[in-house]
Design an enzyme around this catalytic site. Sequence first.
Site, short mmCIF file in Angstrom:
data_model
loop_
_atom_site.label_atom_id
_atom_site.label_comp_id
_atom_site.label_asym_id
_atom_site.label_seq_id
_atom_site.Cartn_x
_atom_site.Cartn_y
_atom_site.Cartn_z
N THR A 14 19.31 -17.40 -30.66
CA THR A 14 17.85 -17.41 -30.88
C THR A 14 17.37 -16.35 -31.69
O THR A 14 16.46 -16.52 -32.52
CB THR A 14 17.34 -17.32 -29.23
OG1 THR A 14 17.48 -18.19 -28.76
CG2 THR A 14 15.90 -16.95 -29.60
N SER A 56 24.38 -20.98 -29.49
CA SER A 56 25.58 -20.80 -28.91
C SER A 56 26.08 -21.79 -27.77
O SER A 56 27.13 -21.73 -27.44
CB SER A 56 25.74 -19.32 -28.36
OG SER A 56 25.18 -19.36 -27.26
N THR A 87 22.23 -16.01 -26.60
CA THR A 87 22.60 -15.36 -25.21
C THR A 87 23.13 -16.36 -24.25
O THR A 87 23.63 -15.91 -23.39
CB THR A 87 21.15 -15.03 -24.76
OG1 THR A 87 20.52 -16.12 -24.64
CG2 THR A 87 20.51 -14.01 -25.79
N1 ASP Z 1 20.34 -21.25 -27.10
C1 ASP Z 1 20.46 -19.93 -27.60
C2 ASP Z 1 21.61 -19.52 -27.95
O1 ASP Z 1 22.57 -19.21 -26.97
C3 ASP Z 1 19.79 -19.07 -26.61
C4 ASP Z 1 19.74 -17.62 -27.19
O2 ASP Z 1 20.21 -17.03 -28.12
O3 ASP Z 1 19.13 -16.94 -26.56
O4 ASP Z 1 22.21 -19.79 -28.98
#
Ligand code: ASP
Length: 304
Positions: A14, A56, A87
């Site tokens: 993100t 991710s 995350t």
């Molecule tokens: N969907 C995103 C990821 O894990 C969520 C984030 O980075 O907060 O790449």
Amino acid sequence: MSLKHVLMIATGGTLACRETGRGLAPSLTGEQLIEFLPELPKICKVVVENPFSIDSTDITTADRVKLAGIIRENYDLYDGFVIAHGTDTLGYTSALLYHMLRNLNKPVILTGAQKPIGVPGSDAERNLLDAFRVIRAGYVGVAAVLHGQIIRGNHVVKVDCESMNAFRSINAPLAGTIDREGNVRLDIVPKLGGEPEFVEDIDSDFVLLKLVPDLDPSIITFLTRYKKVIIEGYGSGGIPIRLEKVVQKLIHSGTKVYVTTQCLSGSVNLDKYEVGKRAEAMGAVSLGHRTIEDAIAAIQCGEI
Ligand code: ASP
């Protein structure tokens, strides 16, 4: 004091996202991310690598082994490493790196954000800067730095998909904190021990099965093709009596069966209840206080 020399490995997530019209997708490179951090040159000297740029959600073991490889290849060239990561699976990556990169005498800090960098109210700038500040403060080993918390790599769990305070250190105290002014307080710095070791053989021949009441036992009969099966049970752990026969067959087929818990903290204790003792008697192995992320990583690295 001269500035520490840090390799930042940008992988998407993100914090690197922009709205694409089809939803948020990672768009910024590591070089573009650090343009948002005018204070950074006062904290560390930074070189950037961009091995991949993904949500991710899409990360695989191969990608994470690639990250370990980059750290290994560059280990002697830098004082520390920052991994900018989505995350959602950050806890899985931090746990795998924790187990793959042993006896580190340098820091490997993972960070991410709940909102893209540059967006009003984003946590990306703070989290990225804090990751570098923790390196400057002298942390060693694998850890996640998010929302002012330093969490050791094998205890990192994402517990909230909206709040900025999305991570917890499960079954371990925080390794330290960073206040809003960027002052780092290290409470635990892992002890240096021997030469760094890099685990190369990663086994992905496992599956995780979450118990729910009335789970169809025939699902378990399909699992004999896996070398290792983790059953995510309830509470202190145990196998429901109505599933015993199929689990027993699974164990007899040569599959190793582990038991973990759906509880977020606390430990599996198979000695407590009859269902636990029966599971142990069948040959199921308790994963104790490990988080699921940590258990998977330890299994993948052949430690258990
Ligand atoms: N969907 C995103 C990821 O894990 C969520 C984030 O980075 O907060 O790449």
